[in-house]
Design an enzyme around this catalytic site. Structure first.
Site, mmCIF file in Angstrom:
data_model
loop_
_atom_site.group_PDB
_atom_site.id
_atom_site.type_symbol
_atom_site.label_atom_id
_atom_site.label_comp_id
_atom_site.label_asym_id
_atom_site.label_seq_id
_atom_site.Cartn_x
_atom_site.Cartn_y
_atom_site.Cartn_z
ATOM 1 C CB ALA A 15 -40.124 -49.240 51.447
ATOM 2 C CB CYS A 46 -48.567 -40.476 45.027
ATOM 3 S SG CYS A 46 -47.073 -40.586 46.021
ATOM 4 C CE1 TYR A 430 -36.072 -23.706 20.384
ATOM 5 C CE2 TYR A 430 -34.393 -23.977 18.686
ATOM 6 C CZ TYR A 430 -35.496 -23.311 19.178
ATOM 7 O OH TYR A 430 -36.027 -22.263 18.485
#
Lengths: 462, 462
Positions: A15, A46, A430
């Site tokens: 941040a 992370c 698809y």
């Protein structure tokens, strides 16, 4: 008011540094200084489990921008500097230089609190022993690596089955340690509903992680070197030469509180949509602040790197004289545990009920792409909608591929306020290696519609 | 009018059988008969390249629902039955039984044209030789398999570099054939902009496919057995014991035209949003019909299985007395070529320009997930927006993973009418194995915003 000339950022991570960078973009003349009591700035928190596991070999790889790169943009980053107090009346921050204890007074026109979150430290005897770790900041990861190298622990106990606990189970197994995971609640990864979490247990068992649920650590015991050797839980004793506490985090708000800045009902710093705190010219962003939830229509506290980056950017922009609102979160998250992917967005069924929203839900067993291809992998999708109205409330998925993709489609739909019926109308990509002709999210949406949004039940055939 | 009692479906594939199933759901008493001149119903046409390549071993695996399963729901499927004429005044369809040439007259209250599309047959001498194939229907795939088995061809020439050409290049290489691909235009896969298509050339070359661009086949020549042995192109002669023509398709509209049903500007059957044709009680859906484009705000013709299923379902519902509008397409498609994924949604830059829409675009080289993880793969994302307004027009991606995911996020955003700025606000799923903390789509959106939507240019740094 006049144009701000001096912007102080407290906390030099996601941040804070997003804010600093954005403020610089807006105002080339603004003086920008970021203070952090730690020794590292602007890295991927992370990524730490993967640094411990050796998947990422060099800690430098986790650094998004170096201090030199910030300096080149005339953003000063002061590590080992702790902001100990803010005096809003005088617009001054008190800064302690940790190396020598000197204290400075630094004036500001705008100040951002980006103090993040801190691990919850359970009140258990023995947690100060050598070999007992949190995984919160870079220092923690490096300390674990050093301990692994120096003491070659063979048995690890992880306390807590959330993101960090699960990712660390994978990474410690990767290093060859025996891993036991102690989880207080009956369900691992309570961020998802129980039927989505069930495969996690199987995945952990399949990779040799010994999970003890409805269990808590009551004591950690040392060997003759003063290092942790065993933990006692409600269910018995477990050998452990390394203990990882992953029992959650809480917002770091002491500085804000002491300055008289209002906290919200969540315990994090209350902010308005411009990320202003209750005190003039002081902003807050990231894990220390509250996060507006678009579906709940109220502030929540969901500390995640994505949100910290987004809030930081907006707070930095506004601090530098801009005017932008934080759009809010929809509650998206994903985790990988060994080869299993688990994700969620919006509200789970449990969260919807807790919020007093009557809901209907459906769970579909499908595959990540055309089922007739031999590499198709199982994928379970759950959708939650408001009873009666069909308002889409959330989606969850678990499988061995394609989870984040489906979660992101639902997250985008939630952000845009689409309905369950709208999901069936989406023109999604698809081809057999990627999907079925109807995406599992669309099949689940169709099931929900056919069954009836009044929750009266009915057939589930797609 | 009174409730329909008899629903005839012409064409028993994606659109036709979706319509039949949905009509049955709406009306348990409706008589439903689907006629198809071919020998197979309700299978995945998009799976055919993988059936040829042996990835799918059994043709039955491609069948979504068997004729027996339809019969169990009292939907009659008549294969080998060609509808040769429709008499809208008498509401009668003329049906020829191909096995014995008998002709029947079948009354209807509602009729659906789901006649699909047919391969474009270039006017080239020698295309009737043995060993020259299209890949359109199941019969084609089975014929190619038989030819491969009986004649063991070693060298294949594929004519056309669209979806089928690319997927068949992969699948014929998988079978060990030498493959040459002849492409008329300078760019393979013209569904995407040129910079997104460039990696396809490298991928084909890397897998030993010999591509000849700006080239056309002028003649196919036979050996002494009457089988194809060589093709002549503008650039020379190529040995070929198997030729696949993948030069596109055209809507199959002869039946509609003869019945006086209006075609649209695209040459496909014109339909309104309820998928009604110009003639009362006759509907059209799928590859034979036009497809409303949400971004262009006009009918287009983009024959794809996803759209056929969606239109079929809506046409079936409306034919049975329901009332639902087709929401339209946004132009989404994806293809895998060996290990490369290529996808698009909305308008490409070229398509936007062709539609007279002034646009700005940005192309970002990124990775499919956190770049510090060793398995991160390159991913290129392109976004197109309307100049000035920032209206999101489209997105494209090419890479070795995560392409469909990004395309689907943009497709969902396009359906919902989100702006480029909205993309930066999405709460997308993040963990290092799945993404970067800002999704590449969001980074590209930010680049576009920073550069300015007036297209004046500027820095590209994220």
């Amino acid at each position: 008011m006049s144009r701000p000339r001096r912007f102080i950022v407290v906390g030099a991570d996601a941040a804070g540094m997003s804010a600093a960078s954005e403020a610089r973009r807006l105002d080339p003349d603004l003086a920008i200084v970021a203070y952090d009591r730690g020794g590292f700035a602007s890295y991927s928190q992370c990524g730490l489990p993967y640094l411990v596991g050796g998947v990422v070999e060099q800690r430098q790889r986790l650094v998004a921008r170096t201090i030199q790169e910030f300096a080149a943009r005339r953003i000063t980053v002061q590590l080992g500097h702790e902001v100990t107090a803010i005096d809003p009346a005088r617009r001054v921050a008190r800064v302690r230089v940790l190396a020598d204890g000197t204290e400075l007074e630094e004036p500001y026109d705008r100040l951002l609190l980006a103090t993040g979150a801190s691990p919850v430290r359970p009140p258990i005897p023995g947690l100060d022993l050598a070999g007992v770790f949190h995984l919160d900041v870079m220092e923690d990861a490096l300390a674990i690596r050093t301990y692994l190298r120096d003491h070659q622990p063979r048995r690890a106990v992880i306390v807590g089955g959330g993101y960090i606990g699960l990712e660390m189970a994978e990474n410690l197994r990767r290093l060859g340690l025996e891993v036991a995971l102690v989880q207080r609640r009956p369900q691992l990864f309570p961020s998802v509903d129980v039927e989505i979490a069930v495969p996690i247990d199987q995945e952990l068992a399949g990779h040799g992680v010994d999970v003890s649920r409805c269990d808590s650590v009551v004591e950690a015991c040392e060997d003759r070197h003063g290092r942790v050797a065993e933990v006692h839980t409600n269910k018995g004793a477990v050998r452990a030469d390394l203990v990882l506490l992953a029992t959650g985090v809480k917002p770091t708000v002491e500085l804000a509180s002491a300055a008289g800045i209002a906290l919200g009902a969540t315990g994090a710093i209350a902010v308005d949509e411009r990320l202003r705190t209750s005190i003039s010219d002081v902003f807050a962003a990231g894990d220390c602040a509250e996060h507006w939830h678009r579906l709940l229509g109220r502030p929540t506290w969901v500390p995640l790197g994505t949100t910290a980056n987004k809030q930081g950017r907006i707070a930095g922009r506004n601090a530098a004289g801009g005017d932008e609102a934080f759009a809010g979160i929809v509650g998206t998250a994903v985790v990988r545990v060994f080869d299993l992917e688990v994700g969620r967005t919006g509200l789970t069924e449990r969260e919807a009920m807790a919020a007093g929203i009557a809901c209907v839900a459906t769970t579909l067993a499908s595959t990540d792409h055309a089922g007739y291809l031999p590499d198709a992998r199982p994928l379970t999708v759950k959708l939650v909608a408001e009873r009666g109205t069909g308002r889409l409330l959330g989606g969850q998925a678990v499988g061995r591929g394609g989870v984040a993709k489906r979660v992101d489609v639902v997250a985008t739909a939630l952000h845009a306020g689409l309905s369950v019926e709208d999901l069936t109308r989406l023109d999604l990509a698809y081809a057999p290696p990627f999907n079925s002709v109807w995406d599992p999210v669309q099949v689940a949406a169709t099931m929900l519609l056919r069954r009836g949004l009044d929750g009266a039940g009915g057939r589930d055939s797609p």
